[in-house]
Enzyme design. Structure first.
Site, PDB file in Angstrom:
ATOM      1  N   ASP A 133      -5.888  -6.242   5.664  1.00  0.00           N
ATOM      2  CA  ASP A 133      -7.057  -5.709   4.966  1.00  0.00           C
ATOM      3  C   ASP A 133      -7.973  -6.864   4.557  1.00  0.00           C
ATOM      4  O   ASP A 133      -9.191  -6.842   4.783  1.00  0.00           O
ATOM      5  CB  ASP A 133      -6.568  -4.943   3.721  1.00  0.00           C
ATOM      6  CG  ASP A 133      -7.608  -3.957   3.225  1.00  0.00           C
ATOM      7  OD1 ASP A 133      -8.665  -3.837   3.865  1.00  0.00           O
ATOM      8  OD2 ASP A 133      -7.359  -3.311   2.190  1.00  0.00           O
ATOM      9  N   ASP A 142      -1.744 -18.344   3.794  1.00  0.00           N
ATOM     10  CA  ASP A 142      -2.774 -19.197   3.179  1.00  0.00           C
ATOM     11  C   ASP A 142      -3.355 -20.174   4.205  1.00  0.00           C
ATOM     12  O   ASP A 142      -4.573 -20.394   4.261  1.00  0.00           O
ATOM     13  CB  ASP A 142      -2.247 -19.927   1.927  1.00  0.00           C
ATOM     14  CG  ASP A 142      -0.763 -20.275   1.992  1.00  0.00           C
ATOM     15  OD1 ASP A 142      -0.074 -19.722   2.860  1.00  0.00           O
ATOM     16  OD2 ASP A 142      -0.300 -21.105   1.196  1.00  0.00           O
ATOM     17  N   LYS A 169       4.136 -14.547   4.904  1.00  0.00           N
ATOM     18  CA  LYS A 169       4.441 -15.457   3.789  1.00  0.00           C
ATOM     19  C   LYS A 169       5.967 -15.444   3.619  1.00  0.00           C
ATOM     20  O   LYS A 169       6.511 -15.224   2.528  1.00  0.00           O
ATOM     21  CB  LYS A 169       3.712 -14.969   2.523  1.00  0.00           C
ATOM     22  CG  LYS A 169       3.748 -15.922   1.348  1.00  0.00           C
ATOM     23  CD  LYS A 169       2.761 -17.080   1.464  1.00  0.00           C
ATOM     24  CE  LYS A 169       2.942 -18.064   0.329  1.00  0.00           C
ATOM     25  NZ  LYS A 169       2.121 -19.271   0.448  1.00  0.00           N
ATOM     26  N   TYR A 184       0.826  -1.206   0.000  1.00  0.00           N
ATOM     27  CA  TYR A 184       0.000   0.000   0.000  1.00  0.00           C
ATOM     28  C   TYR A 184       0.863   1.260   0.000  1.00  0.00           C
ATOM     29  O   TYR A 184       0.369   2.352   0.278  1.00  0.00           O
ATOM     30  CB  TYR A 184      -0.927   0.008   1.225  1.00  0.00           C
ATOM     31  CG  TYR A 184      -2.063  -0.989   1.144  1.00  0.00           C
ATOM     32  CD1 TYR A 184      -1.827  -2.291   0.732  1.00  0.00           C
ATOM     33  CD2 TYR A 184      -3.358  -0.633   1.473  1.00  0.00           C
ATOM     34  CE1 TYR A 184      -2.856  -3.214   0.652  1.00  0.00           C
ATOM     35  CE2 TYR A 184      -4.390  -1.552   1.402  1.00  0.00           C
ATOM     36  CZ  TYR A 184      -4.132  -2.837   0.992  1.00  0.00           C
ATOM     37  OH  TYR A 184      -5.157  -3.762   0.918  1.00  0.00           O
TER      38      TYR A 184
END
Ligand code: NAI
Length: 340
Positions: free
Chosen positions: A230, A206, A173, A126
Site C-alpha cells: 500500500d 526500509d 522486514k 489489514y
C-alpha cells in the site's frame, strides 16, 4: 458479432462519479460493447440505502465477475469498516495489481520507471483484528499465512510470465518480524526457485524505500505483503507524477475489481478538476483482463499521446484542464487512432 460484456460499475464517493464517468466514455469510444450494471458502495450507499456495502452490490459483482469501481471513502479512526477491505475479503480478491510507469510528457527526475506492484490483499495488518488490551494499550494483529503468501507469490510469477517481466523483488522486514515476514519470505523463496529464468532478489523494506527513490528503474515486479504494498504504491506513483496516473486491480480466482490507486479525494470532489487518467488506465487494465487487448492498447496510446503533447493537463500535472477536458481529449485521440 463482437461479444457484449456485462460489467458492474460502482461510481464511488468524492471524485468517484466524475472520474468513472470519463473512464466509461473513453472505454465506450473504443467500440467495445459493454452493458454496465450500476451498483453502489461507500459513503454514498450508506446515505442512500443505510448500508455502505449493500447486499445487491456484492451479488452483482459475484454474478458478473468484473467491476470498475470508483474510490470509496473510509472514515479515519472510527466509523464503519473500510468498504474496500470488505469487498476484497468477501470476494477473496487476494491479489492487488498496481502497474506504475512513467508516461511521456510527465516531468520526473527518473526515466525508465516501469514497475508492477503485486501486493497481498487479504491479510497482514489489514486483517482488521484490533482490540484494547487495557485502556491506553491496544493490539493490532498482523496475520501472515503460508497459504496467502504462496498464492500471491504464484500470482506474481504468473504476471511475470504473462507480461514477459524479468525480475521479482520481494520486500520484507524478516530481520525484525522473524515469524510473520519470515514466513512470507520463506514461502516466496520456495516459489522463486521454481522460476530460475526470472531473476529474484529480496530487500528489507526500509532499504527498498531508499532504493525506490534513488534508483527506481532497477525494479520490475515488487512482491509485497499488504501494508508495504500500500505504501510503496503511493511512493512509486509519486515518482511518476502522482496518484492521478496510477491504476490498480483487485484480483481473485474468478472475480476482479478494477480501480485507481488513489482515494476519493474529498478536498477536490465536485470541482471537475480531478485527473481521470488513473481510473481510465484501470479501465484499460480491465479490458486486458477480459481479452479486449486491442481496445486496452488504444486507450493507453491515446493517454500517452495526450500527455506527450502536453496541451491538456489537469491541475495535479501542473495544468488547468478540467476532468471533462481531459476526458474529451482522450476520447478525441482514441477516435483519431482508430482511423489510422
Ligand atoms: P486520496 O488518494 O483520496 O488523496 C490524496 C491526495 O491526492 C489529495 O490531495 C487528493 O486531492 C489527491 N488526488 C487523489 N486522486 C487524485 C486525482 N485523481 N486527481 C488529482 N488529485 C488527486 O487519499 P486520502 O485523502 O488519504 O483519502 C481520502 C479517502 O479515500 C479516505 O476516506 C480513504 O480511506 C479513501 N481511500 C480509498 C481508496 C479506494 O477506494 N481504493 C484508496 C485510498 C484511499
Amino acid at each position: 458479432m463482437a461479444k457484449k460484456h456485462e460489467i458492474v460499475l460502482i461510481p464511488g464517493d468524492g471524485i468517484g462519479p466524475e472520474i468513472t464517468r470519463v473512464s466509461v466514455e473513453v472505454i465506450e469510444s473504443t467500440g467495445v460493447e459493454i452493458k454496465w450494471h450500476e451498483a453502489y458502495a461507500g459513503e454514498s450507499a450508506l446515505c442512500e440505502f443505510g448500508d455502505s456495502l449493500p447486499h445487491e452490490t456484492l451479488a452483482a459483482i459475484r454474478k458478473f465477475k468484473i467491476a470498475l469501481k470508483g474510490p470509496l471513502t473510509t472514515p479515519v479512526g472510527g466509523g464503519y469498516q473500510s468498504v474496500n477491505l470488505r469487498i476484497r475479503k468477501a470476494l477473496d480478491l487476494y491479489a492487488n495489481l498496481r502497474p506504475i510507469r512513467k508516461f511521456p510528457g510527465i516531468e520526473t527526475p527518473f526515466d525508465g520507471i516501469d514497475i508492477i506492484i503485486v501486493r497481498e490483499n487479504t491479510e497482514d495488518l489489514y486483517s482488521g483484528l484490533e482490540h484494547i488490551v487495557v485502556p491506553g494499550v491496544v493490539e493490532s494483529l498482523k496475520i501472515i499465512t503460508e497459504r496467502a503468501s504462496r498464492r500471491i507469490a504464484k500470482f506474481a510469477y504468473s504476471v511475470a510470465e504473462k507480461w514477459g517481466r524479468k525480475k521479482v523483488t520481494a520486500v520484507h522486514k524478516a530481520n525484525i518480524m522473524k515469524l510473520s515476514d519470515g514466513l512470507f519470505l520463506k514461502t516466496v523463496r520456495e516459489e522463486a526457485v521454481k522460476h530460475p529464468e526470472i531473476e529474484f532478489n529480496e530487500l528489507i523494506v526500509d532499504n527498498a524505500a531508499m532504493q525506490m527513490v534513488m534508483n527506481p528503474s532497477q525494479f520490475d515486479i515488487l512482491l509485497t505483503e499488504n501494508l508495504y504494498g500500500d505504501i510503496f504504491s503511493d511512493l512509486a506513483a509519486g515518482l511518476v507524477g502522482g496518484l492521478g496516473l496510477a491504476p490498480g486491480a483487485n484480483i481473485g480466482d474468478e472475480i476482479a475489481v478494477f480501480e485507481a490507486v488513489h482515494g476519493s479525494a474529498p478536498d477536490i470532489a465536485g470541482k471537475n478538476i480531478a485527473n481521470p487518467i488513473a481510473i481510465t488506465l484501470a479501465g484499460a487494465l480491465m479490458l486486458d483482463w477480459i481479452g479486449e487487448t486491442e481496445a486496452a492498447n488504444l486507450i493507453r496510446k491515446a493517454i500517452e499521446a495526450v500527455l506527450s503533447e502536453g496541451k491538456v493537463k489537469t491541475r495535479d500535472l501542473g495544468g488547468d484542464a478540467s476532468t471533462t477536458d481531459m476526458g474529451r481529449a482522450i476520447v478525441q485521440k482514441v477516435e483519431e487512432l482508430k482511423k489510422k
